[in-house]
Design a protein around this motif. Structure first.
Motif, PDB file in Angstrom:
ATOM      1  N   PHE A   6      47.576  59.525  58.648  1.00  0.00           N
ATOM      2  CA  PHE A   6      46.209  59.737  59.117  1.00  0.00           C
ATOM      3  C   PHE A   6      45.252  58.985  58.195  1.00  0.00           C
ATOM      4  O   PHE A   6      45.194  59.269  56.998  1.00  0.00           O
ATOM      5  N   PRO A   7      44.505  58.013  58.725  1.00  0.00           N
ATOM      6  CA  PRO A   7      43.638  57.183  57.875  1.00  0.00           C
ATOM      7  C   PRO A   7      42.435  57.929  57.307  1.00  0.00           C
ATOM      8  O   PRO A   7      42.034  58.984  57.783  1.00  0.00           O
ATOM      9  N   PHE A   8      41.858  57.323  56.294  1.00  0.00           N
ATOM     10  CA  PHE A   8      40.616  57.783  55.676  1.00  0.00           C
ATOM     11  C   PHE A   8      39.429  57.412  56.562  1.00  0.00           C
ATOM     12  O   PHE A   8      39.591  56.720  57.584  1.00  0.00           O
ATOM     13  N   ALA A   9      38.230  57.856  56.201  1.00  0.00           N
ATOM     14  CA  ALA A   9      37.026  57.542  56.971  1.00  0.00           C
ATOM     15  C   ALA A   9      36.867  56.029  57.114  1.00  0.00           C
ATOM     16  O   ALA A   9      36.933  55.296  56.127  1.00  0.00           O
ATOM     17  N   LYS A  28      60.172  54.667  59.499  1.00  0.00           N
ATOM     18  CA  LYS A  28      59.187  54.294  60.515  1.00  0.00           C
ATOM     19  C   LYS A  28      57.819  54.776  60.040  1.00  0.00           C
ATOM     20  O   LYS A  28      57.512  55.965  60.080  1.00  0.00           O
ATOM     21  N   PHE A  29      57.019  53.856  59.583  1.00  0.00           N
ATOM     22  CA  PHE A  29      55.706  54.166  59.013  1.00  0.00           C
ATOM     23  C   PHE A  29      54.657  53.970  60.099  1.00  0.00           C
ATOM     24  O   PHE A  29      54.284  52.847  60.427  1.00  0.00           O
ATOM     25  N   THR A  30      54.211  55.067  60.696  1.00  0.00           N
ATOM     26  CA  THR A  30      53.331  55.011  61.866  1.00  0.00           C
ATOM     27  C   THR A  30      51.936  55.476  61.504  1.00  0.00           C
ATOM     28  O   THR A  30      51.727  56.646  61.154  1.00  0.00           O
ATOM     29  N   VAL A  31      50.967  54.569  61.559  1.00  0.00           N
ATOM     30  CA  VAL A  31      49.580  54.916  61.254  1.00  0.00           C
ATOM     31  C   VAL A  31      48.844  55.195  62.566  1.00  0.00           C
ATOM     32  O   VAL A  31      48.775  54.336  63.443  1.00  0.00           O
ATOM     33  N   LEU A  32      48.314  56.407  62.696  1.00  0.00           N
ATOM     34  CA  LEU A  32      47.571  56.753  63.896  1.00  0.00           C
ATOM     35  C   LEU A  32      46.197  56.084  63.880  1.00  0.00           C
ATOM     36  O   LEU A  32      45.675  55.735  62.827  1.00  0.00           O
ATOM     37  N   GLU A  33      45.639  55.927  65.047  1.00  0.00           N
ATOM     38  CA  GLU A  33      44.329  55.305  65.167  1.00  0.00           C
ATOM     39  C   GLU A  33      43.369  56.274  65.842  1.00  0.00           C
ATOM     40  O   GLU A  33      43.661  56.815  66.908  1.00  0.00           O
TER      41      GLU A  33
END
Length: 227
Positions: A6-9, A28-33
């Motif tokens: 979950f990304p930062f601001a 599996k490195f999955t970054v949500l958008e």
């Protein structure tokens, strides 16, 4: 094995590219958008943390079917990750092996510094002080104008969030915070009251974006979690 991030601001899919590149292929490195950026640029921005968590939970549900996973969030992402873990437990879904939080006070601690409402010059001064802003963004006025509403929406969601006290989660939590980011040691240890499972809190040298300073450390950390 999977790490759901979950990304930062203001962050997005490519905010953790440096870390993804350092990890072995079996992870599996999955970054949500979040809406309003990256591949979801046409989706309207969200202005409350409740809306962001609801959106993130819908994304996570599609990714946690039949394999072990870890949830990781930095700064705002740590808060979103924790609240999504509560939703996962409430719904009876497969739980993560661990919640990993970096650069994030516990949700029980109200954010004191409020910047979402500030005029542009002051707003950017506060954002720049946090660190982690790419030089190409600092040098391009058009890019700053594009990202400003995204950042304001994210900061507004954090600043107006009111924590609803519920039972702790039953998921172990690892918390890392920067020695120079102004996080109070007593306050950050309140994370230990938010899980029935083990909660480890560790100080790491650096400012709010210490994760960029310790890339090798965190790549090895995630490999160790998922081996």
């Amino acid at each position: 094995m999977k790490v759901i991030v979950f990304p930062f601001a203001g962050g997005g899919k490519y905010s953790f590219a440096y870390l993804k590149e350092m990890l072995p292929e079996f992870i599996k490195f999955t970054v949500l958008e979040y809406p309003g950026r990256g591949m979801r640029i046409d989706d309207p921005l969200l202005y409350t943390l409740e809306e962001i968590v609801k959106d993130a939970f819908e994304q996570v549900k599609k990714r946690i079917r039949n394999e072990d996973y870890v949830i990781y969030g930095h700064s705002m992402g740590g808060l979103v990750g924790f609240l999504v873990c509560r939703e996962i437990e409430a719904a009876g879904f497969r739980k993560p092996l661990k919640l990993v939080v970096t650069g994030c006070n516990p949700p029980t601690v109200r954010r004191q510094r409020r910047i979402a409402h500030l005029p542009a010059a002051q707003f950017w001064e506060e954002v720049m002080a946090l660190g982690g802003i790419p030089q190409e963004l600092k040098d391009e006025l058009m890019l700053m104008e594009f990202f400003e509403p995204v950042l304001r929406a994210d900061f507004k969601s954090i600043e107006e969030f009111r924590y609803e006290n519920k039972a702790p989660i039953s998921i172990p939590i690892d918390v890392f915070y920067g020695s120079d980011e102004g996080i109070n040691e007593k306050e950050v240890n309140e994370w230990k009251h938010l899980s029935y499972d083990e909660v480890c809190v560790e100080e790491v040298a650096g400012d709010h974006f210490f994760i960029y300073r310790h890339q090798t450390y965190f790549s090895r950390y995630f490999v160790g979690l998922l081996m």
